[in-house]
Structure formats: structure tokens, C-alpha cells
Design an enzyme around this catalytic site. Structure first.
Site, PDB file in Angstrom:
ATOM      1  N   PHE A   1       9.981   4.298   7.946  1.00  0.00           N
ATOM      2  CA  PHE A   1      10.221   3.172   8.835  1.00  0.00           C
ATOM      3  C   PHE A   1      10.115   1.822   8.132  1.00  0.00           C
ATOM      4  CE2 PHE A   1       7.969   6.355  11.660  1.00  0.00           C
ATOM      5  CZ  PHE A   1       9.152   6.946  12.066  1.00  0.00           C
TER       6      PHE A   1
ATOM      7  N   ASP B   1       3.741  12.465  17.180  1.00  0.00           N
ATOM      8  CA  ASP B   1       4.021  12.602  15.741  1.00  0.00           C
ATOM      9  C   ASP B   1       2.713  12.737  14.963  1.00  0.00           C
ATOM     10  OD1 ASP B   1       5.387  12.787  13.384  1.00  0.00           O
ATOM     11  OD2 ASP B   1       5.994  10.681  13.295  1.00  0.00           O
TER      12      ASP B   1
ATOM     13  N   VAL C   1       4.074  -0.612   4.164  1.00  0.00           N
ATOM     14  CA  VAL C   1       2.745  -0.990   4.647  1.00  0.00           C
ATOM     15  C   VAL C   1       2.088  -1.857   3.584  1.00  0.00           C
ATOM     16  CG1 VAL C   1       0.487  -0.198   5.425  1.00  0.00           C
ATOM     17  CG2 VAL C   1       2.529   1.131   6.001  1.00  0.00           C
TER      18      VAL C   1
ATOM     19  N   LEU D   1       0.816  -1.213   0.000  1.00  0.00           N
ATOM     20  CA  LEU D   1       0.000   0.000   0.000  1.00  0.00           C
ATOM     21  C   LEU D   1       0.848   1.261   0.000  1.00  0.00           C
ATOM     22  CD1 LEU D   1      -2.737  -1.049   2.598  1.00  0.00           C
ATOM     23  CD2 LEU D   1      -2.868  -1.159   0.104  1.00  0.00           C
ATOM     24  N   GLY D   2       2.070   1.167   0.493  1.00  0.00           N
ATOM     25  CA  GLY D   2       2.918   2.348   0.537  1.00  0.00           C
ATOM     26  C   GLY D   2       4.203   2.056   1.279  1.00  0.00           C
ATOM     27  N   SER D   3       5.079   3.033   1.294  1.00  0.00           N
ATOM     28  CA  SER D   3       6.339   2.907   2.019  1.00  0.00           C
ATOM     29  C   SER D   3       6.649   4.238   2.680  1.00  0.00           C
ATOM     30  CB  SER D   3       7.473   2.495   1.078  1.00  0.00           C
ATOM     31  OG  SER D   3       7.651   3.464   0.062  1.00  0.00           O
ATOM     32  N   GLY D   4       7.408   4.177   3.750  1.00  0.00           N
ATOM     33  CA  GLY D   4       7.742   5.387   4.488  1.00  0.00           C
ATOM     34  C   GLY D   4       9.105   5.279   5.104  1.00  0.00           C
TER      35      GLY D   4
END
Length: 505
Positions: free
Chosen positions: A245, A354, A248, A240-243
Site C-alpha cells: 500500500f 487481514d 512506513v 522503516l519499510g514498504s509494502g
């Protein structure tokens, strides 16, 4: 003598599920081991299912909205042991007993079991649910009054508009809209107004559809206390995505249950630190907070398993084609939902650390939930675009309150500052705050009392709320509870109600 024995058996049978005559050879039992329940804490409590539930494990019990259940054990808050009291409507066989999520049922004959009762939801939430396309004119719900504790409000769909009425209550008992007609119960009230409008904008039709289905508190009964799960029970289906950390994923647990899986980069956190924080996080339960279900920490990459929100982060949503078309009404609503979740954290003396659009997730039917609360304390971050080194730690400087930048001391009031930045992200459709400025420049400007300017499309009323969040004195910033009701009542003066006497102000 035989009659006496029969009567005694009829009395005792509900309390002895292991000996139930219903568990005979003609019944297909999916999980024979689940027929004997643990020691029951209370017997004879009958409940009605509010939503459909499909069993996730062999110990669970499937049911449909409207099914009658007898709860045999309430030892665990989130999962109860129950038995069916009726055969399935389509005539198919079914498991007789098993565990059920407690937030999917209500006690039989209680107000909470009525299909038209929606509990403690706000006026704006009532409007949103009634305006779903599946509802028709006359659809209605009754909710607990926001302003008058112990009293109720009626919300009715009239064409494309929702009208609200305060249901008044007599000291000696009874409910009414006008004193010329008083009802002893809310059921009588509903029965009357489904036959005639009698002063209402329209005659009451069908109850509002309950489209928003709550998330169970845990993956299953087994993971209530043991939530370190076998990673082989998780399938990663779609990224679904990356960030900063990790990634996902949309995943599937136990071949039955859609979940979100956050896979963490090796070294991004200390497992022991995370487990201490996660133990607290797992007990934080609110409709506007992402529910933490389970973890896999015995090897890298660490998995964090949560409820699934299919539309990703609010930041991405605001920047894509769908989010870029929303209007002020929806923007205020998403802000109010986030404030509601944060007000709960505030009431539990818990700090997010955060709060930003990237850490709010978007689900079906315009549902927004706060995610990653508390994780900033345990993550080892390396994204220099967002997290900058200050006092040997890394902070999301553009979202962080000045006092937290100076001293690395966070509070719920520093979360309020971050919420003000989140409001800026919402009203600008996901633009980076302090665009073109470095973190060091932001710190310098804040020391000179600089504040983000009012965006061109931002109403003064909305900007004033942002400025309140950015008060230089933390104690002077509003509480999240105050922010919640300010946002929920944002359009109070723009009402379109026709009956001024009954309109809820």
C-alpha cells in the site's frame, strides 16, 4: 473579618484557577492562554502521575511520575485539564496548568495510584515485567486476579523465578495469605511483608518498575475531534519499510512527538471510504492495538499517523537475527498478546479482515500490537503475491478462511482462521504458509480438508490450537477470548513455584 475572607479565598481558590495567586510575575508561564480552563465538569479531584510526560504542545502540561495534580476538567475522555499542586523537585520553573493524558494519572490515595499495583494484567505479563533486568530479587507487584473477580494476586521475583500467591479476602473485609495474619488493607499487607518474609519466598523489596508506558489516546487535546492535521506538522525522518500500500516512516509531529507515518500510494484507497472506517478505528482503544492518531487526506499521498513501534512488522522481526533466536516462551507470549488485542475487537463486534504477521508490529520490551485492522475493507490492492482476485476483489488467500473466499463474507470467526495461520508464521519464524503452492492450489486443497502440517519444531499443544482455529465449521472455532487464556495459561503445568499452598493454579 479578614480571617473570614482569607478562609473563603482558600476554599474557593482551587475552583478559580484563572485567579490563582500562584500565577504571579515571579513564575515563568510557558502558555499564558492555558491558565483559564474550559468549563469544569468536576472540581477538587486530586491525582498522582504514574509516568513521566513531556508536553507536546503549548497547551499541554509536563509532569513526572509521582507529581500531584488537581484535575479541573474531564470533558474529554483522553485529555484532562489539570494544575500542578507542588513545585518541581529540581527547583526549575514550570507551566502551572494544561492538558494531560488521562491514562497517565490515577486518583490520589486510590489503589491504582500505588506504585506496586498493576491492575488487570495476566500472570504471564506479570512474569515478563518482573523479569526485566532492572528488577532485583524481592521486586513485586499486586494485580487483579484472573480467575477470581474482585480478588488480587501477589507476584514476587525470587532470583530468576517469579512466584505467585493468591491474596485471599474475607467477606467482612480484610486480606491474608494465611489466616494467622489478616490485614485490613492492601497497604498494610505490603507494609508487613516488606519488613519480613513471614512465609513468602523472599521479603518484599521495591515495586516492579513500570517500564511499559501506555500511548496517549491522541496526539494532543487539539486532535481529539479534529484529526485531519496539517501535513507540514509531520517530518519524515527514516523509512522503516514498504509494502503493497505504500511506505512506513518514522516521523516527528510538531517537532516533539515520535510517530509512525504510513504514506499511501496514490489511488490505493478512496479518501471518503477511508475516513468513514478511520472514524471507527480511532475509537478502538486497547494496549494491544496500534493507536490511530491522525490523518492527512486532502492531497496525495495520504498519510496515516499512528503510534510508533520501532522494530517494524512481526513478519520481518521473526525473519531477522533477533527474532530467529527467540524460543517457545516468547513465541507463545507474542501470540497471547495478539489474541488479547483481537479479543477486544471481538468484544466490539469489529472485524480485522487481514490478520497476519505483516500486520502485527513489534515495540520495545517485547510488546506486540495488532495494526491495520479494518483497512482491508478500503484498500485497493495490487500485490499478486499476497492478494489474489476473487469475486472482483483481492484477498490474502493463504490467510483467508474458506467461507470468506467462497462468499466474500468476513466475520470474527474468519479472523480466528487467520489467527491460526499467524500462529504458523510465529512458530516457523516467518515462513510463508503453503510454501510452493499458488492461491488457486490452496483453495482446491482446503476444499479437500487439507490443513498445514505440523512444523517439526512445533509442540503438539501449540499445533492443536492451530487446528482448532482451522475448524471447517466457523461456529466451532474458539473465540479470541478463549484463545487468549489458552495461550496465557500455556505453561501452567510447567510452574516452578515452591509453595504449593499459595501457588496460583
Amino acid at each position: 473579618m479578614s480571617n473570614i475572607c482569607q478562609r473563603l479565598w482558600e476554599y474557593l481558590e482551587p475552583y478559580l484557577p484563572c485567579l490563582s495567586t500562584e500565577a504571579d510575575k515571579s513564575t515563568v508561564i510557558e502558555n499564558p492562554g492555558a491558565l483559564c480552563s474550559p468549563q469544569s465538569q468536576r472540581h477538587g479531584h486530586y491525582f498522582v502521575a504514574l509516568f513521566d510526560y513531556q508536553a507536546r504542545t503549548a497547551e499541554d502540561l509536563s509532569f513526572r511520575a509521582g507529581d500531584k495534580l488537581q484535575v479541573l476538567d474531564t470533558l474529554h475522555e483522553g485529555w484532562w485539564f489539570a494544575r500542578h499542586l507542588e513545585k518541581r523537585r529540581d527547583g526549575s520553573s514550570q507551566q502551572l496548568q494544561g492538558y494531560i493524558p488521562s491514562n497517565y494519572v490515577a486518583e490520589d490515595r486510590s489503589l491504582q495510584a500505588e506504585p506496586w499495583f498493576f491492575g488487570a494484567i495476566g500472570r504471564s505479563d506479570a512474569e515478563k515485567q518482573l523479569l526485566y533486568s532492572e528488577n532485583k530479587t524481592g521486586s513485586f507487584l499486586i494485580r487483579e486476579s484472573e480467575s477470581q473477580k474482585g480478588e488480587f494476586s501477589l507476584s514476587v521475583l525470587d532470583g530468576a523465578v517469579v512466584k505467585h500467591y493468591r491474596i485471599k479476602r474475607l467477606d467482612e473485609g480484610g486480606f491474608f495469605l494465611t489466616r494467622r495474619r489478616i490485614f485490613s488493607t492492601l497497604n498494610e499487607f505490603v507494609s508487613h511483608y516488606t519488613k519480613t518474609s513471614d512465609g513468602l519466598c523472599v521479603k518484599l523489596g521495591k515495586p516492579c518498575l513500570k517500564i511499559q508506558v501506555p500511548a496517549p489516546f491522541d496526539l494532543s487535546y487539539k486532535t481529539v475531534d479534529q484529526w485531519e492535521i496539517d501535513r507540514n506538522s509531520i517530518q519524515l525522518l527514516k523509512r522503516l519499510g514498504s509494502g503493497q500500500f505504500g511506505e512506513v516512516w518514522e516521523g516527528l509531529w510538531n517537532n516533539t512527538t515520535p510517530v509512525a507515518v504510513k504514506t499511501l500510494k496514490p489511488g490505493s484507497m478512496d479518501p471518503n471510504d477511508f475516513l468513514r472506517e478511520a472514524q471507527i478505528m480511532k475509537n478502538l482503544r486497547h494496549p494491544k492495538l496500534i493507536q490511530l492518531y491522525a490523518v492527512c487526506t486532502l492531497e496525495d499521498p495520504i498519510y496515516i499517523i499512528t503510534e510508533l513501534m520501532r522494530h517494524g512488522s512481526l513478519q520481518e522481526y521473526l525473519q531477522n537475527d533477533t527474532g530467529s533466536k527467540i524460543h517457545l516462551t516468547q513465541q507463545v507470549d507474542m501470540a497471547a498478546q495478539v489474541a488479547s488485542g483481537m479479543a477486544y475487537l471481538e468484544s466490539r463486534n469489529y472485524i480485522h479482515r487481514d490478520l497476519a504477521a505483516r500486520n502485527v508490529l513489534v515495540g520495545e520490551h517485547n510488546i506486540y500490537k495488532v495494526a491495520d485492522f479494518g483497512l482491508a475493507r478500503v484498500f485497493k490492492v495490487d500485490n499478486e503475491d499476497i492478494y489474489e482476485s476473487r469475486h472482483e476483489i483481492k484477498l490474502p488467500v493463504k490467510w483467508t478462511a474458506p467461507e470468506a473466499i467462497r462468499s466474500n463474507k468476513f466475520s470474527i470467526k474468519s479472523d480466528v482462521w487467520s489467527f491460526g495461520i499467524l500462529l504458523y508464521e510465529i512458530i516457523t519464524y516467518g515462513k510463508m504458509p503453503y510454501s510452493g503452492m499458488t492461491g488457486a492450489q490452496v483453495i482446491q486443497m482446503l476444499a479437500q480438508n487439507y490443513r498445514l502440517p505440523q512444523p517439526s519444531n512445533c509442540p503438539q499443544q501449540f499445533y492443536n490450537i492451530m487446528l482448532e482455529c482451522w475448524n471447517a465449521e466457523p461456529k466451532e472455532r474458539p473465540t479470541f477470548e478463549t484463545l487468549r487464556w489458552k495461550l496465557e495459561d500455556y505453561f501452567e503445568t510447567d510452574s516452578s513455584y515452591s509453595d504449593a499452598n499459595n501457588f496460583i493454579r
